[in-house]
Design an enzyme around this catalytic site. Structure first.
Site, PDB file in Angstrom:
ATOM      1  N   ASP A  13       0.768  -1.260   0.000  1.00  0.00           N
ATOM      2  CA  ASP A  13       0.000   0.000   0.000  1.00  0.00           C
ATOM      3  C   ASP A  13       0.795   1.303   0.000  1.00  0.00           C
ATOM      4  OD1 ASP A  13      -1.939  -1.950   0.303  1.00  0.00           O
ATOM      5  OD2 ASP A  13      -2.521  -1.353   2.319  1.00  0.00           O
ATOM      6  N   LYS A  76      -7.073  -4.452  -2.640  1.00  0.00           N
ATOM      7  CA  LYS A  76      -7.634  -5.018  -1.427  1.00  0.00           C
ATOM      8  C   LYS A  76      -8.499  -4.008  -0.685  1.00  0.00           C
ATOM      9  CE  LYS A  76      -3.559  -4.291   1.534  1.00  0.00           C
ATOM     10  NZ  LYS A  76      -4.205  -3.564   2.614  1.00  0.00           N
ATOM     11  N   CYS A 109      -1.694  -1.896   8.018  1.00  0.00           N
ATOM     12  CA  CYS A 109      -1.708  -2.900   6.951  1.00  0.00           C
ATOM     13  C   CYS A 109      -0.465  -3.785   6.937  1.00  0.00           C
ATOM     14  CB  CYS A 109      -1.910  -2.228   5.598  1.00  0.00           C
ATOM     15  SG  CYS A 109      -3.542  -1.442   5.461  1.00  0.00           S
TER      16      CYS A 109
END
Length: 180
Positions: A13, A76, A109
């Site tokens: 990310d 995601k 994350c």
């Protein structure tokens, strides 16, 4: 130690929306770019996740430019990459038993991905020089939690030289030129 045969680099990310919120994003992105080029030079898989790219944007350009054409991107919504079937399938298909992990945010994350990987029998090497969060205390808390959970402390150079093992390796000069 890391082995090219069963290891993948997972980049979590590192997206445009975080650029103004994460103070060390540029430094982390630079280190991640180096890792991506090094892992690819060694013939080791690289996977990239993107959290809700429609809202948070794509992976930052400095990393995109360092990736080969065949690098898979996994979109995601779950904080942990393990929550996405596409990610789990890639890990299984490639026979990955070890992940070198980097990205943002360290305490959300990246940490949730690390703990899920560990819970599912995947060894995690945390590239500590390649993770970032909005606040340093959150970054440190995320790192501590991952290490307490069984992740191994590492860095980009440690990971690359572990996989090389020998300066006579035919890919040594390629890796050396990337880290210099």
């Amino acid at each position: 130690m890391l082995d090219r045969e069963n290891t993948a680099l997972v980049i979590v990310d590192v997206q445009e929306a975080f650029r103004s919120a994460v103070p060390d994003l540029a430094l982390a992105a630079s280190r991640i770019s180096m890792a991506a080029r090094g892992f690819e030079a060694l013939g080791t898989p690289v996977f990239v996740t993107e959290q809700y790219p429609a809202g948070l944007g794509r992976t930052v350009e400095e990393i995109l430019f360092s990736l080969g054409e065949d690098v898979p991107f996994i979109e995601k919504s779950t904080f942990s990459a393990w929550g996405e079937e596409g990610f789990r399938s890639l890990i299984e298909e490639k026979g990955i038993t070890v992940v070198a992990l980097c990205g943002i945010e360290t305490h959300i994350c990246v940490m949730q991905t690390a703990l899920d990987l560990l819970a599912n029998g995947i060894e995690v090497h945390l590239l500590r020089d390649s993770v970032a969060s909005r606040f340093e205390h959150d970054r440190q808390a995320g790192i501590a939690r991952m290490l307490d959970g069984g992740a191994k402390s590492s860095s980009v150079e440690m990971a690359l030289f572990e996989m090389l093992r020998d300066s006579r390796d035919e890919r040594f000069k390629a890796v050396q030129s990337i880290i210099k």
